[in-house]
Design a protein around this motif. Structure first.
Motif, PDB file in Angstrom:
ATOM      1  N   VAL A 172      53.911  51.764  66.295  1.00 17.74           N
ATOM      2  CA  VAL A 172      54.909  52.465  67.114  1.00 17.74           C
ATOM      3  C   VAL A 172      56.180  51.626  67.242  1.00 17.74           C
ATOM      4  O   VAL A 172      57.289  52.092  66.997  1.00 17.74           O
ATOM      5  N   GLY A 173      56.019  50.360  67.635  1.00 18.38           N
ATOM      6  CA  GLY A 173      57.196  49.500  67.799  1.00 18.38           C
ATOM      7  C   GLY A 173      57.947  49.254  66.516  1.00 18.38           C
ATOM      8  O   GLY A 173      59.174  49.112  66.516  1.00 18.38           O
ATOM      9  N   ASP A 174      57.215  49.196  65.394  1.00 15.00           N
ATOM     10  CA  ASP A 174      57.858  48.954  64.102  1.00 15.00           C
ATOM     11  C   ASP A 174      58.271  50.239  63.404  1.00 15.00           C
ATOM     12  O   ASP A 174      58.765  50.196  62.277  1.00 15.00           O
ATOM     13  N   HIS A 175      58.043  51.401  64.052  1.00 10.85           N
ATOM     14  CA  HIS A 175      58.410  52.708  63.486  1.00 10.85           C
ATOM     15  C   HIS A 175      57.788  52.890  62.114  1.00 10.85           C
ATOM     16  O   HIS A 175      58.442  53.362  61.173  1.00 10.85           O
ATOM     17  N   TYR A 176      56.511  52.540  61.992  1.00 14.76           N
ATOM     18  CA  TYR A 176      55.807  52.665  60.721  1.00 14.76           C
ATOM     19  C   TYR A 176      55.729  54.126  60.292  1.00 14.76           C
ATOM     20  O   TYR A 176      55.475  55.027  61.093  1.00 14.76           O
ATOM     21  N   SER A 177      55.946  54.361  58.993  1.00 11.83           N
ATOM     22  CA  SER A 177      55.793  55.688  58.411  1.00 11.83           C
ATOM     23  C   SER A 177      55.066  55.568  57.084  1.00 11.83           C
ATOM     24  O   SER A 177      55.233  54.582  56.359  1.00 11.83           O
ATOM     25  N   ARG A 178      54.268  56.573  56.739  1.00  6.27           N
ATOM     26  CA  ARG A 178      53.605  56.591  55.438  1.00  6.27           C
ATOM     27  C   ARG A 178      54.544  57.042  54.327  1.00  6.27           C
ATOM     28  O   ARG A 178      54.197  56.929  53.148  1.00  6.27           O
ATOM     29  N   ARG A 179      55.710  57.561  54.683  1.00  8.04           N
ATOM     30  CA  ARG A 179      56.665  58.021  53.657  1.00  8.04           C
ATOM     31  C   ARG A 179      57.389  56.807  53.075  1.00  8.04           C
ATOM     32  O   ARG A 179      57.967  56.007  53.802  1.00  8.04           O
ATOM     33  N   GLU A 180      57.367  56.668  51.735  1.00  6.74           N
ATOM     34  CA  GLU A 180      58.048  55.547  51.100  1.00  6.74           C
ATOM     35  C   GLU A 180      59.557  55.607  51.342  1.00  6.74           C
ATOM     36  O   GLU A 180      60.129  56.690  51.502  1.00  6.74           O
ATOM     37  N   ALA A 181      60.180  54.446  51.370  1.00  9.18           N
ATOM     38  CA  ALA A 181      61.621  54.342  51.592  1.00  9.18           C
ATOM     39  C   ALA A 181      62.146  53.138  50.834  1.00  9.18           C
ATOM     40  O   ALA A 181      61.437  52.135  50.670  1.00  9.18           O
ATOM     41  N   ALA A 182      63.382  53.227  50.368  1.00  9.42           N
ATOM     42  CA  ALA A 182      64.007  52.089  49.683  1.00  9.42           C
ATOM     43  C   ALA A 182      64.375  51.028  50.703  1.00  9.42           C
ATOM     44  O   ALA A 182      65.067  51.302  51.688  1.00  9.42           O
ATOM     45  N   GLY A 183      63.893  49.818  50.488  1.00  6.21           N
ATOM     46  CA  GLY A 183      64.168  48.745  51.429  1.00  6.21           C
ATOM     47  C   GLY A 183      64.252  47.404  50.745  1.00  6.21           C
ATOM     48  O   GLY A 183      64.003  47.256  49.541  1.00  6.21           O
ATOM     49  N   LEU A 184      64.597  46.417  51.548  1.00  5.07           N
ATOM     50  CA  LEU A 184      64.738  45.043  51.061  1.00  5.07           C
ATOM     51  C   LEU A 184      64.147  44.112  52.102  1.00  5.07           C
ATOM     52  O   LEU A 184      64.510  44.174  53.277  1.00  5.07           O
ATOM     53  N   HIS A 185      63.211  43.273  51.683  1.00  2.72           N
ATOM     54  CA  HIS A 185      62.786  42.158  52.512  1.00  2.72           C
ATOM     55  C   HIS A 185      63.694  40.997  52.127  1.00  2.72           C
ATOM     56  O   HIS A 185      63.520  40.380  51.070  1.00  2.72           O
TER      57      HIS A 185
END
Length: 504
Positions: free
Chosen positions: A423-436
């Protein structure tokens, strides 16, 4: 094999540690053309974060290794994973020292089992301020490094340059902060300034090697180290893969994940935004990023406890591919100007470019002439040496030598492969383009200055006269930061529960 969606829907840590989900495709995509020779084992350097045999190609601008290439490009390991955790150890001397010995034993066995990346696996253990504050409040034993009774934070490396500027002691490891252009996605809330005790970075060309190391470090059997930690996140990702001439991992995995804008990513791109970011000359050699390398930068020369260590800022960002490729920067020239510098020109389809070096005056002239600046160019005045310098080791570094060393990697997780706080990290199962995003820097303030320059603000007080989220501010308008924390990477000799040996 169960999918990432199936495994993480139940939210179990054991399942997340055991599965790499979509990243299992990476080895299948690159193994056939790559087939690296068995790596030669070299003595491990004192720096944990060093890769002793980095891979370098000569690039002709297309992103592909070529005999006609003129630009040396570092090719990072294809897999990179970060696991963050809180400690599951009582905050007393004996249990911490036992944990120190246990973790070090696990790490040494892994080093005997695997050579370093890219062919093996490189493991970097980094520690956050909460570890030092809560577990190392006071050093009871004297040593060649510290007097008995030294209390937190006085044993941490001191940033001498910033301390002199501000007239007070400033430490090389500082709490993370927000910046003017920080803007999480709508509904996300403010940037999460995290408070993890530890982060473990694993890099390799082989997913199997990374998963074996992960199991040894976070499994819970007697010869494993997992009982020492409460995992808070697993961050998996990738980079590169296109230098062999095949379709790059960024394009392939974004399309596989059904990410909006995925089909616009150039086939040979090493990252989602389409350009090579690892030109060898734009990266520091490892010692430049160290705490002790240059005279007067920190107090770790000649014999500091954290000598051969560095600072590792770690962030997660979402990248809006539709805005980057079609809405905000629809033309190739628009994207080159935003990434590098307004006014430059490269042949359409260029993936690797080496634009002229810029100083602060160049950036400010571009702001006046074009009402914009480039992402890469804006940071050069604070991320490159502005004069020739001789290190404490006697090596002469020319003007424009890079100070920091990048280690960032792309991800399709949203935002993480696993989180203990969905919940706090707004986790979603939908893939998204991101960068660590992570880099290695001599001090936190080095990163802060680079990050402010990305927003058009420079140390002397000069700044671009427009919003740091505007299209004129490089690529700021298409990236959205969600998480950030700074860590200290000790030298290899003190990587396991640093300073615990001085407790009593």
């Amino acid at each position: 094999m169960p999918s990432r969606r199936h495994l993480l829907a139940g939210g179990t840590l054991a399942a997340a540690l055991a599965s790499a989900g979509i990243y299992e495709l990476v080895d299948a995509l690159i193994r056939a053309p790559e087939r690296p020779a068995a790596p030669t084992r070299l003595p491990l350097p004192p720096e944990q974060y060093a890769i002793p045999q980095p891979r370098v190609i000569m690039d002709d601008g297309s992103g592909i290794a070529s005999s006609k290439g003129t630009m040396p490009v570092a090719i990072p390991p294809f897999h990179a994973h970060v696991i963050t955790a809180k400690l599951n150890v009582p905050g007393k001397a004996k249990p911490l020292q036992e944990a120190q010995r246990h973790l070090e034993g696990v790490l040494q066995r892994l080093e005997q089992q695997f050579p370093s990346a890219p062919g093996g696996v490189t493991i970097t253990v980094a520690w956050g301020l909460p570890y030092f504050e809560h577990y190392i409040p006071r050093l009871e034993k004297s040593s060649g490094y510290f007097d008995a009774g030294t209390s937190y934070p006085a044993y941490l490396p001191v940033d001498l340059i910033t301390s002199k500027e501000r007239g007070r002691t400033v430490y090389a490891l500082q709490e993370s902060r927000t910046f003017p252009s920080d803007e999480p996605p709508p509904g996300f809330g403010p940037v999460r300034l995290e408070q993890n005790d530890v982060a473990v970075l694993l890099r390799s060309d082989s997913l199997a090697h990374i998963m074996a190391a992960t199991n040894a470090l976070f499994g819970t059997e007697g010869n494993q180290a997992g009982n020492l930690f409460r995992v808070t996140s697993i961050r998996r990702g990738f980079t590169g893969g296109a230098h062999t001439g095949r379709q790059g991992l960024a394009s392939k995995l974004a399309i596989k994940g059904g990410i909006p804008g995925a089909k616009l990513i150039p086939r040979q791109a090493p990252i989602f935004l389409g350009f090579t970011t690892t030109l060898r000359d734009a990266e520091s050699s490892i010692p430049v990023s160290n705490l002790e390398t240059f005279p007067g930068w920190t107090d770790q020369w000649p014999d500091g406890y954290f000598k051969h260590g560095t600072i590792m800022p770690l962030s997660h960002l979402f990248e809006d591919l539709v805005a980057w490729y079609s809405k905000t920067f629809p033309k190739f020239d628009d994207r080159t100007h935003a990434m590098f510098r307004p006014g430059v020109s490269f042949p359409p389809g260029t993936v690797t470019a080496d634009p002229p070096e810029e100083n602060e005056a160049d950036v400010l002239r571009d702001v006046q002439k074009y009402h914009s600046y480039g992402h890469n160019g804006s940071m050069q005045p604070v991320n490159r040496l502005q004069k020739e310098m001789t290190s404490n080791y006697g090596h002469v570094y020319p003007v424009n030598t890079a100070i920091t060393n990048r280690g960032d990697f792309s991800t399709v997780d949203n935002p993480f492969h696993y989180t203990s706080d969905p919940v706090g990290d707004h986790y979603s199962r939908r893939e998204a383009a991101g960068l660590h995003f992570l880099l290695f820097a001599p001090t936190t303030e080095t990163f802060n200055r680079v990050r402010l320059a990305m927003d058009g603000e420079f140390p002397g007080g000069k700044r671009a006269p427009f919003s740091p989220r505007s299209p004129g501010a490089g690529l700021n308008s298409v990236v959205h930061t969600t998480h950030r924390q700074n860590f200290l990477i000790p030298p290899r000799s003190h990587r396991s529960f640093p300073l615990a040996e001085f407790l009593a």
